[in-house]
Write a protein that holds these residues in place. Sequence first.
Motif, PDB file in Angstrom:
ATOM      1  N   LYS A  93      25.053  17.389   0.269  1.00 44.99           N
ATOM      2  CA  LYS A  93      24.623  18.657   0.863  1.00 44.99           C
ATOM      3  C   LYS A  93      23.535  19.284   0.006  1.00 44.99           C
ATOM      4  O   LYS A  93      23.504  19.128  -1.197  1.00 44.99           O
ATOM      5  CB  LYS A  93      25.799  19.618   0.993  1.00 44.99           C
ATOM      6  CG  LYS A  93      26.732  19.260   2.104  1.00 44.99           C
ATOM      7  CD  LYS A  93      27.795  20.295   2.271  1.00 44.99           C
ATOM      8  CE  LYS A  93      28.695  19.903   3.427  1.00 44.99           C
ATOM      9  NZ  LYS A  93      29.781  20.830   3.602  1.00 44.99           N
ATOM     10  N   ARG A 115      19.741  11.758   2.133  1.00 47.25           N
ATOM     11  CA  ARG A 115      20.637  11.701   3.299  1.00 47.25           C
ATOM     12  C   ARG A 115      20.114  10.733   4.351  1.00 47.25           C
ATOM     13  O   ARG A 115      20.897  10.023   4.986  1.00 47.25           O
ATOM     14  CB  ARG A 115      20.800  13.081   3.910  1.00 47.25           C
ATOM     15  CG  ARG A 115      21.757  13.955   3.142  1.00 47.25           C
ATOM     16  CD  ARG A 115      22.008  15.226   3.896  1.00 47.25           C
ATOM     17  NE  ARG A 115      20.724  15.872   4.188  1.00 47.25           N
ATOM     18  CZ  ARG A 115      20.459  17.129   3.953  1.00 47.25           C
ATOM     19  NH1 ARG A 115      21.366  17.908   3.480  1.00 47.25           N
ATOM     20  NH2 ARG A 115      19.263  17.636   4.230  1.00 47.25           N
ATOM     21  N   SER A 160      29.673  15.177   1.845  1.00 49.98           N
ATOM     22  CA  SER A 160      29.820  16.448   1.127  1.00 49.98           C
ATOM     23  C   SER A 160      29.061  16.450  -0.193  1.00 49.98           C
ATOM     24  O   SER A 160      28.593  17.493  -0.645  1.00 49.98           O
ATOM     25  CB  SER A 160      31.301  16.742   0.891  1.00 49.98           C
ATOM     26  OG  SER A 160      31.853  15.780   0.026  1.00 49.98           O
ATOM     27  N   SER A 161      28.897  15.285  -0.802  1.00 46.83           N
ATOM     28  CA  SER A 161      28.161  15.229  -2.064  1.00 46.83           C
ATOM     29  C   SER A 161      26.647  15.262  -1.852  1.00 46.83           C
ATOM     30  O   SER A 161      25.905  15.461  -2.804  1.00 46.83           O
ATOM     31  CB  SER A 161      28.545  13.976  -2.847  1.00 46.83           C
ATOM     32  OG  SER A 161      28.096  12.831  -2.169  1.00 46.83           O
ATOM     33  N   ALA A 197      32.649  11.423   5.882  1.00 45.63           N
ATOM     34  CA  ALA A 197      32.928  12.836   5.612  1.00 45.63           C
ATOM     35  C   ALA A 197      33.049  13.101   4.115  1.00 45.63           C
ATOM     36  O   ALA A 197      32.558  14.117   3.609  1.00 45.63           O
ATOM     37  CB  ALA A 197      34.207  13.255   6.325  1.00 45.63           C
TER      38      ALA A 197
END
Length: 76
Positions: A23, A31, A20-21, A16
Amino acid sequence: MLLVLMFALIAAGCVAIDLSSLKGRQKRRDRVVWGLLWIVGMAATICTLLKIQVPSPLLLIIFIFKPINDLVASWF
């Protein structure tokens, strides 16, 4: 089994935080690679925690490249 569950919870927290970094639409490949590395790392850790014997990845590399090496050696 409790140790595996604790590891999974800690890994989910780390996922989590790291996710977030990453996105954004332009970082799709980042990703995908990040996800694959996390999955492989978590699988290796779970196998270690459950004491599952996994053969060395070096055996796979030898299996793939030995015929190629023999072919090239026969040419020279």
